[in-house]
Structure formats: C-alpha cells, structure tokens
Design a protein around this motif. Structure first.
Motif, PDB file in Angstrom:
ATOM      1  N   TYR A   1       0.888  -1.212   0.137  1.00 42.98           N
ATOM      2  CA  TYR A   1      -0.110   0.005  -0.070  1.00 42.98           C
ATOM      3  C   TYR A   1       0.699   1.405   0.129  1.00 42.98           C
ATOM      4  O   TYR A   1       0.107   2.580  -0.106  1.00 42.98           O
ATOM      5  CB  TYR A   1      -0.793  -0.040   1.130  1.00 42.98           C
ATOM      6  N   ASP A   2       2.199   1.152   0.112  1.00 40.09           N
ATOM      7  CA  ASP A   2       3.169   2.662  -0.081  1.00 40.09           C
ATOM      8  C   ASP A   2       3.917   2.311  -1.101  1.00 40.09           C
ATOM      9  O   ASP A   2       3.738   2.986  -2.242  1.00 40.09           O
ATOM     10  CB  ASP A   2       3.877   2.243   1.317  1.00 40.09           C
ATOM     11  N   THR A   3       4.746   1.182  -1.247  1.00 40.31           N
ATOM     12  CA  THR A   3       5.708   1.306  -2.399  1.00 40.31           C
ATOM     13  C   THR A   3       5.008   0.338  -3.452  1.00 40.31           C
ATOM     14  O   THR A   3       5.636   0.482  -4.785  1.00 40.31           O
ATOM     15  CB  THR A   3       7.038   0.331  -2.162  1.00 40.31           C
ATOM     16  N   GLY A   4       4.054  -0.328  -3.358  1.00 40.10           N
ATOM     17  CA  GLY A   4       3.514  -0.987  -4.259  1.00 40.10           C
ATOM     18  C   GLY A   4       4.232  -2.459  -4.769  1.00 40.10           C
ATOM     19  O   GLY A   4       4.095  -2.847  -5.879  1.00 40.10           O
ATOM     20  N   ILE A   5       5.120  -2.842  -4.183  1.00 35.61           N
ATOM     21  CA  ILE A   5       6.142  -4.004  -4.499  1.00 35.61           C
ATOM     22  C   ILE A   5       5.511  -5.292  -4.397  1.00 35.61           C
ATOM     23  O   ILE A   5       5.945  -6.265  -5.122  1.00 35.61           O
ATOM     24  CB  ILE A   5       7.519  -3.658  -4.194  1.00 35.61           C
ATOM     25  N   VAL A   6       4.319  -5.467  -3.709  1.00 32.62           N
ATOM     26  CA  VAL A   6       3.545  -6.738  -3.553  1.00 32.62           C
ATOM     27  C   VAL A   6       2.435  -6.334  -3.526  1.00 32.62           C
ATOM     28  O   VAL A   6       1.671  -5.554  -3.487  1.00 32.62           O
ATOM     29  CB  VAL A   6       4.163  -7.570  -2.106  1.00 32.62           C
ATOM     30  N   PRO A   7       1.496  -7.534  -3.794  1.00 32.98           N
ATOM     31  CA  PRO A   7       0.106  -7.387  -3.994  1.00 32.98           C
ATOM     32  C   PRO A   7      -0.407  -6.774  -2.725  1.00 32.98           C
ATOM     33  O   PRO A   7      -0.129  -7.220  -1.556  1.00 32.98           O
ATOM     34  CB  PRO A   7      -0.414  -8.758  -4.183  1.00 32.98           C
ATOM     35  N   PRO A   8      -1.750  -5.941  -2.995  1.00 35.75           N
ATOM     36  CA  PRO A   8      -2.412  -5.913  -3.884  1.00 35.75           C
ATOM     37  C   PRO A   8      -1.938  -4.583  -5.023  1.00 35.75           C
ATOM     38  O   PRO A   8      -2.386  -4.134  -5.758  1.00 35.75           O
ATOM     39  CB  PRO A   8      -3.742  -5.299  -3.526  1.00 35.75           C
ATOM     40  N   GLN A   9      -0.668  -4.411  -4.592  1.00 31.34           N
ATOM     41  CA  GLN A   9       0.095  -3.322  -5.565  1.00 31.34           C
ATOM     42  C   GLN A   9      -0.539  -1.959  -5.613  1.00 31.34           C
ATOM     43  O   GLN A   9      -1.120  -1.382  -6.570  1.00 31.34           O
ATOM     44  CB  GLN A   9       0.378  -3.874  -6.784  1.00 31.34           C
ATOM     45  N   ARG A  10      -0.782  -1.311  -4.443  1.00 33.56           N
ATOM     46  CA  ARG A  10      -1.670   0.054  -4.230  1.00 33.56           C
ATOM     47  C   ARG A  10      -0.648   0.781  -3.967  1.00 33.56           C
ATOM     48  O   ARG A  10       0.230   0.759  -2.916  1.00 33.56           O
ATOM     49  CB  ARG A  10      -2.552  -0.015  -3.445  1.00 33.56           C
ATOM     50  N   CYS A  11      -0.194   2.140  -4.557  1.00 33.48           N
ATOM     51  CA  CYS A  11       0.385   3.102  -4.294  1.00 33.48           C
ATOM     52  C   CYS A  11       0.158   4.440  -4.985  1.00 33.48           C
ATOM     53  O   CYS A  11      -0.614   4.562  -5.681  1.00 33.48           O
ATOM     54  CB  CYS A  11       1.978   2.744  -4.526  1.00 33.48           C
TER      55      CYS A  11
END
Length: 509
Positions: free
Chosen positions: A200-210
């Motif tokens: 939720y910050d960098t988006g490097i893992v699911p759910p890939q929000r950033c």
C-alpha cells in the motif's frame, strides 16, 4: 507505555553483539526444552499449485504474478503440493520434522471470499492436516499470507475497507470449526507490517496499491500517504475480533493458541550519535510497535501518532480494549539486519508516506541482487531480547528464518547448513538468557515460488525439479543436517560435521 532510554538501546545492541562472541559452539536437540518445537514451513500460493482446480478462484497474489511482477513466473503449478501432499508429509516425517507451518488459501476454501464453503478445498485441508497428525507432525496454520480473494479486492478494496473485518472473521470461523479439533496453533495475518509497506506504500507486493512519488512500480490506484495505516488498522481489528471469537467459541474445547506474525529486522544505529540512536528506537516503533504496541498496550506508539497525525486511524476505547492482549504468542519472521540513520528532515516535507513519517534512512546488509544472506545470528538474539525487554517476554515462535541461494540443481547447499547452525545456536543463547521462544521453523521446506523473483532463488531443504513432469523432490545437504540434528546428533557452529560432508551416507531410517 514503554519508553526506552538511549542507554537501554545501547545495552540491548551490545548484548546482541556479544552473542556472536560468546556463541554456542556445540549443541544438540537435547539442549532445547522437550516442549520446544522444530519445524519448517511454506505458504499456500507458493507451494500448492492447482490454482485453477476444484473451485479455487484467483487471489490478489495470482493477479500480481500473472501481471509479470514475479519475473514472469506464477504459482499456477508451484510445487503441486495440492496433489503431492502425501509424498511431502512422508518426506517431513523422514527428516524428523516436529511441526509444519502452512497457510490456508482463503479463495480455495471460500472461493468468493464469503458465502458457501468449497467442499473440494475443505477436503484438501482436512486431508493435509490428517496426514500431518497421522505422522506425528504438529500443524501450525496461518490464515492469511498475502492472498486475499481477488473478489473482495475488486468489490471493496480489500484491507482498506472495514468490510474486510467481518468477512475475515467468518472465514476464520470456518477454519476453526472445521480444522480446530486437530490444529492447535493459529496465526491470523502474516507480517502485516511488511504487507502494508509493500502492498500500500511502495506497491512492490500485492495488491500493488501506491501513489506518486512513493510507488516503485506503475501503480494505477492507491494512496501511499494514508492506505498503509488504514490497512494495518483493519488488519488489527480483524485479528483482534478473530481472537475474541476463538477464545469465546473454541479455545476451551480445542485447547489451542492464536497469535499474529510480524516481520522483524534487527536494527542498529549507523553511528553512535544521539540522533542515530533515537532514530533506531523510532525505526523499531514504526516496524515492531506499529503492530505490537496495540496488542500489548492497546494503542499505536506515541511517535507514530505524532509523526503521522490524522493519517493514522485512532482506536475507540472499545476497540483498544479488544485489541489489547489479543494474542497467545507472537510469530517472528527474521532474516536480516539493517543500519539506521536519522532523517528527521523528511518530517518537513509537504507530502509524506510511511517511510518519511519514520524519518530514518535504512541501510540493509542484503539486496535481491545478492543470493546469500549474511550470517548474523546475534541479530536474532537481539530481536528476541528486544521482545523480552520491551514487550514483557511474550511466547514467541520463529516462523521463518533461512538462507537464500540461487535456485539450481546443486544439492550441496553448505551456506544453508552454516546459516542454520549459526542461527539455531544463537537461538539457544537467547533461550539461556531467558527468551520465551517456543519454536523454530526454517524457511522453507521445499524450493517454492517466491513472491518477488519466482523460481530464481530457493530457500528449501528440498530441491524441486521443475523440468520433471512429476516435480521430483531431492534432499539437499541442509535436509540431512537438519534431520541429524533433530534426531539428536551434535551440531558444531564451526566447520562441517562428518555427516554433513557425506550426505550420501546419511540414512533416514
């Protein structure tokens, strides 16, 4: 609420560092308490395969992998433990594993995230658990490991919606009801502190929000400034509500235990300056305290509330009461150390995310371009001592700890043997110094699908030949070493024992 002084921080760091000098040179399984449990682990998407079989629907991890973010690899087949679980449990028994940690795929058990239970998914987990119990292997089950049903992510945004709390409780209730007569160790959510940062910050893992400028991938949705805090808040509420359900409805009858698992780096100041020492304490609050302070004290660390302001949700009095004390044990995932340098100037920035709020610069001792993780067993001792000093020495299970190697067909994984020897020795030091650790699980049982690099690296005790249609498993040197250790042979922290050097002579009989 706990407030570490600068001196206390230095003492903990020094004690951890001393551990490597006073390390345990020789030890055996008999040096550990009889009730202490040694095991290994995997997680559902990483090992099961059968991603599109028997009613299972996609999770956010499927979506992430199919978008190409795991070096183009997916867990569609993985190690195919869904079909090969009997073979795998027999291998566990051959090694002498005392416990196996695995996760349940929410979208295999309840394909739409809510609603009817999938009978084929139910059958699989019942069969796996029965097989483990029949072989005298203790099941340790994680309810959630990065694999939220995609249906819930699409419907309301998953962990950023409070709706997920109710759906998670219902899902957990199914698991307790169906499996709790044989499963005594439950963890709710795996490493929410890293899930929030990466997802939720960098988006490097699911759910890939950033959101810009914080996201490292091309995220098309999300808000890095607020969503990491919102996600963890809902995870904590879901966890605490699930623990309350378990204690009211199941625990007395099933005699089990329930906890939550955090990712635990060991931090040390970059310099001995006052600023870096204070920054190190702040880093611990932002990584450990974010999750553990609410569980132990009923609220987030004061420094997090000050730095994040209104962007971090507040617990109501009723919520604080539910969250506080909502654990029987804490699970730890530990691999690495990092140095902390003060970066207080980031607090003056107009737009901030979680990392800027922590106001530190983190210099790790490992990156994904490296394959072998540096061996620093004193860091594990430091983590365990920190939990003892700051959080009242809760029961702890080390649910992941292991060495990363390049994934290939070589079975001579000497670096993994040395890593395990060192860290189990460091763990024994911690126990002798009063740590309340109850179990150690090496990651991983097999070379599984890894979240960030697919099948390019491996942590397993067993190599899985992906070119073989039957996905044949081959024991590595580390599996022989672990087996002999579990069966009572002495392990030295320096050099290889004779049975390590000649694995072909080792019998599992």
């Amino acid at each position: 609420m706990w407030n570490l002084s600068l001196l206390q921080i230095l003492v903990i760091t020094l004690l951890a560092a001393i551990g490597v000098c006073n390390g345990t040179n020789k030890y055996s399984r008999d040096d550990f308490p009889p009730t202490f449990v040694f095991g290994s682990g995997t997680s559902a998407y990483q090992v099961e395969g059968a991603a599109n079989e028997d009613g299972r629907t996609p999770s956010i991890w499927d979506t992430f992998a199919h978008a190409g973010y795991a070096r183009g690899a997916t867990g569609d087949v993985a190690c195919d433990q869904y079909h090969k679980y009997k073979e795998d449990v027999q291998l566990m028994a051959d090694i002498g594993l005392e416990a196996y940690r695995f996760s349940i795929s929410w979208s295999r058990l309840i394909p739409n995230g809510r609603g009817p239970v999938n009978p084929e998914g139910l059958r699989y987990y019942n069969n796996l658990i029965n097989e483990l119990v029949d072989h005298g292997i203790q099941p340790h089950v994680a309810l959630f490991n990065y694999d939220l049903p995609q249906a819930l992510e699409d419907e309301y945004g998953g962990w950023i919606s409070r709706k997920v709390v109710k759906d998670f409780i219902v899902y957990a209730d199914v698991c307790f009801r169906e499996f709790g007569d044989r499963v005594q160790y439950w963890s709710t959510v795996n490493e929410p502190n890293v899930l929030a940062q990466g997802g939720y910050d960098t988006g490097i893992v699911p759910p890939q929000r950033c959101s810009p400028p914080f996201g490292r991938l091309n995220c098309t949705r999300g808000n890095s400034t607020t969503e990491p805090y919102i996600a963890v808040h809902h995870i904590l509420l879901a966890h605490a509500s699930t623990v309350r359900l378990y204690r009211k409805k199941y625990q007395e009858k099933q005699h089990g235990f329930i906890g939550l698992c955090i990712y635990a780096l060991w931090y040390k100041p970059f310099t001995d300056s006052k600023e870096d020492i204070i920054a190190t304490r702040r880093a611990y609050d932002f990584l450990y305290g974010w999750v553990l302070d609410p569980l132990v004290f009923g609220d987030y660390p004061q420094i997090m509330k000050e730095n994040a302001g209104s962007r971090i949700p507040a617990f109501t009095k009723a919520e604080s009461k539910i969250v506080k004390g909502s654990f029987d044990f804490i699970g730890i995932i530990h691999y690495l150390t990092a140095s902390i340098k003060d970066n207080s100037r980031s607090l003056a920035e107009e737009h901030r995310d979680y990392t800027a709020d922590a106001a530190v610069t983190i210099a790790g001792n490992f990156s994904l371009t490296d394959f072998e993780i540096p061996i620093t067993p004193w860091a594990l001792e430091g983590v365990l001592d920190y939990l003892k000093q700051v959080y009242g020495n809760p029961p702890v299970y080390i649910y992941e700890n292991g060495q990363r190697n390049q994934r290939n067909s070589s079975l001579e994984d000497t670096p993994r043997v040395e890593y395990m020897k060192a860290y189990i020795g460091g763990l024994l030091n911690a126990l002798r110094n009063g740590s309340n650790t109850r179990g150690y699980f090496t990651w991983s049982f097999l070379d599984v699908f890894e979240l960030l690099d697919g099948y390019e690296s491996g942590y397993g005790l067993y190599y899985v030949d992906l070119d073989d249609p039957n996905l044949k498993r081959y024991p590595k040197l580390s599996s022989h070493w672990y087996s002999n250790f579990l069966k009572g042979k002495s392990a030295g922290s320096e050099g290889l024992n004779e049975f390590d050097r000649n694995p072909e002579t080792v019998s599992f009989d």
